[in-house]
Write a protein that holds these residues in place. Sequence first.
Motif, PDB file in Angstrom:
ATOM      1  N   SER A  81      -0.677   4.189  -6.863  1.00 41.51           N
ATOM      2  CA  SER A  81      -0.064   4.899  -5.734  1.00 41.51           C
ATOM      3  C   SER A  81       0.363   3.916  -4.650  1.00 41.51           C
ATOM      4  CB  SER A  81      -1.044   5.914  -5.148  1.00 41.51           C
ATOM      5  OG  SER A  81      -1.337   6.918  -6.081  1.00 41.51           O
ATOM      6  N   MET A  82      -0.462   2.915  -4.392  1.00 40.30           N
ATOM      7  CA  MET A  82      -0.116   1.887  -3.392  1.00 40.30           C
ATOM      8  C   MET A  82       1.152   1.136  -3.798  1.00 40.30           C
ATOM      9  SD  MET A  82      -2.174   0.956  -0.762  1.00 40.30           S
ATOM     10  CE  MET A  82      -3.823   1.107  -0.193  1.00 40.30           C
ATOM     11  N   TRP A  83       1.222   0.722  -5.057  1.00 43.64           N
ATOM     12  CA  TRP A  83       2.384  -0.035  -5.514  1.00 43.64           C
ATOM     13  C   TRP A  83       3.652   0.810  -5.479  1.00 43.64           C
ATOM     14  CZ3 TRP A  83       2.799  -5.019  -5.650  1.00 43.64           C
ATOM     15  CH2 TRP A  83       1.666  -5.806  -5.841  1.00 43.64           C
ATOM     16  N   ILE A  84       3.536   2.052  -5.892  1.00 45.88           N
ATOM     17  CA  ILE A  84       4.714   2.927  -5.863  1.00 45.88           C
ATOM     18  C   ILE A  84       5.165   3.144  -4.425  1.00 45.88           C
ATOM     19  CG2 ILE A  84       5.530   5.270  -6.325  1.00 45.88           C
ATOM     20  CD1 ILE A  84       3.832   5.215  -8.893  1.00 45.88           C
ATOM     21  N   MET A  85       4.224   3.337  -3.509  1.00 48.45           N
ATOM     22  CA  MET A  85       4.579   3.494  -2.106  1.00 48.45           C
ATOM     23  C   MET A  85       5.268   2.238  -1.577  1.00 48.45           C
ATOM     24  SD  MET A  85       3.820   6.530  -1.087  1.00 48.45           S
ATOM     25  CE  MET A  85       3.753   6.498   0.682  1.00 48.45           C
TER      26      MET A  85
END
Length: 158
Positions: A81-85
């Motif tokens: 989720s962090m990387w996609i954000m």
Amino acid sequence: MITKRHLWFNLGMIIFSWMTLLFIGKRSFKRFAIGVFFIVGFEILNHLYGNRRNWWKFFDKKDAFYKDELPFSIGPYMPLSMWIMKYTYGNFKKFILVNAIADALFAFLGIDILKKYKIVGLKRLSHIKFFFYLHYKAYLLYGLQYLVDKVMRKGETA
């Protein structure tokens, strides 16, 4: 009792996922941490509900949240989720598309691979329902991050 295969799978999944965050950058981590931690907490509540409703089945003999569902939430779900954000936030269509691809890969391919290795399989959910179970939280995450950014910007100008 957790099998050695399941234990090593859980540890590897968590450690590898979190190791990738060493490369995300301090600024990105700080910026997206509030939204992502909130959505992971929400995901944990969803896991508890889904477990009670028998939507999936872990193959180890005794059900235990900390060894079954929790490693998926704090393992790949949070860092991904962090990387996609980091790479898509600010472009809603791109964010939703990338999330849909990631969720589809897990719902249609990943869950079958995990079933083959006797980790987890779907019980009362079809693959498409599982996809929607995973995907709807992307909209919540984006909206929450938008609100967090708005509050942070307002705090900087005050």
